[in-house]
Design an enzyme around this catalytic site. Structure first.
Site, short mmCIF file in Angstrom:
data_model
loop_
_atom_site.label_atom_id
_atom_site.label_comp_id
_atom_site.label_asym_id
_atom_site.label_seq_id
_atom_site.Cartn_x
_atom_site.Cartn_y
_atom_site.Cartn_z
N HIS A 128 -3.22 -15.26 8.42
CA HIS A 128 -2.90 -13.83 8.50
C HIS A 128 -4.12 -12.93 8.39
O HIS A 128 -3.98 -11.72 8.22
CB HIS A 128 -1.87 -13.41 7.45
CG HIS A 128 -0.60 -14.21 7.52
ND1 HIS A 128 0.14 -14.33 8.67
CD2 HIS A 128 0.04 -14.94 6.57
CE1 HIS A 128 1.19 -15.10 8.42
NE2 HIS A 128 1.14 -15.49 7.17
N PRO A 161 0.79 -1.21 0.00
CA PRO A 161 0.00 0.00 0.00
C PRO A 161 0.83 1.28 0.00
O PRO A 161 1.54 1.57 0.95
CB PRO A 161 -0.80 -0.10 1.30
CG PRO A 161 -0.29 -1.30 2.00
CD PRO A 161 0.97 -1.68 1.35
N GLU A 162 0.68 2.03 -1.04
CA GLU A 162 1.04 3.44 -0.99
C GLU A 162 -0.29 4.18 -1.01
O GLU A 162 -1.35 3.57 -0.96
CB GLU A 162 1.93 3.82 -2.17
CG GLU A 162 3.35 3.26 -2.02
CD GLU A 162 4.36 3.94 -2.91
OE1 GLU A 162 4.13 5.11 -3.25
OE2 GLU A 162 5.35 3.30 -3.27
#
Length: 268
Positions: free
Chosen positions: A91, A2-3
């Site tokens: 996860h 993620p940016e």
DNA sequence: ACACTAACCTGCAAGC
DNA sequence: TGCTTGCAGGTTAGTG
């Protein structure tokens, strides 16, 4: 994954499913994230309505009636809307069941992300620079804050106090579009070039948002779909390959422990 | 204040 | 095939 564009894409993906809905139940399967998840999270937020979703830098903010949850996706995090009976994946650390039947799952293999509750302001947001797509961010700001700075321009524009939301991918791409070497000293760049650079940062981020972000490995938006900006990357992840402009070989160096790819002919 | 490094953690690919 | 090494979208804490 993620940016800023990926976070924005995630926000737009999950907002329709959860905004205005009541949190029926929160389950924390793994609370050991970047910072520990509040042990009382469920009793603190269950029954509250999510009134509003927003983004600040790479943080997602879920506004509730009596506080807010601040979520960061770290390096490997994602949020997805799933049906309640969907098999829990490895996860999947947190899941949130909404009154309309939607379930949000927070998945983060590396656990660099966070999920924080606060009744007031979040400390993480206290000292952030301006949003890159706002008018407060421009070439003049870059020029003024960079005078006498010896740091290379790439880590300079990735510094959250200078401007938020510019990560390794889009910093690399914006510098290529601007013809600026990533290792040039920040204090050694003219106002004119900084004006161009600021424009290209805005341009590359906006274009990535339109295309749903960049999918590297397994990034998916809130609906499990990939982003398509990867097809537009000119330098990131292309060390040793040919420059799209001059066909020369792209160089790869380390700056601030981050790999940095550039064209030594096109970028000066 | 600034420049730089190490650290958090898991998964994957490359190299031997 | 199996083991080791290095690297990955981010950010903070610590050093000098």
């Amino acid at each position: 994954m993620p940016e800023l564009p990926e976070v924005e894409t995630t926000l737009r993906g999950i907002e329709p499913a959860i905004a205005g809905q009541v949190i029926r139940r929160i389950k924390v399967h793994q609370g050991s994230l970047r910072w520990p998840v509040n042990a009382n999270l469920a009793q603190l937020v269950e029954g509250q309505t999510i009134t509003h979703l927003s983004r600040r830098a790479k943080y997602l903010l879920m506004q509730l009636e009596h506080g807010s949850m601040l979520v960061h996706l770290g390096m490997s995090g994602s949020l997805r809307i799933v049906q309640a009976n969907t098999q829990l994946r490895k996860h999947d650390h947190i899941e949130m069941q909404m009154s309309n039947g939607s379930t949000v799952r927070f998945h983060d293999p590396r656990r660099f992300g966070c999920w924080l509750w606060s009744e007031g302001a979040h400390q993480q947001l206290a000292h952030l620079g301006p949003e890159p797509l706002s008018e407060d961010f421009n070439g003049h700001r870059l020029y003024q804050l960079s005078r006498k700075r010896k740091v290379a321009v790439k880590p300079f524009i990735m510094d959250n106090k200078i401007v938020v939301g510019v990560g390794n991918i889009y910093a690399s791409e914006a510098l290529f579009r601007s013809g600026i070497r990533p290792d040039r000293g920040a204090g050694n760049i003219s106002l004119q070039r900084y004006i161009e650079l600021a424009g290209h940062i805005k341009e590359v981020l906006a274009a990535a948002i339109v295309q749903g972000g960049t999918t590297l490995r397994d990034f998916v938006n809130g609906n499990g779909e990939p982003g398509y900006f990867q097809q537009t990357l000119a330098v990131y992840g292309r060390g040793g390959e040919h420059c799209v402009a001059c066909k020369g070989l792209l160089k790869e160096i380390k700056l601030g422990q981050r790999s940095s790819v550039f064209c030594a002919r096109c970028q000066r």
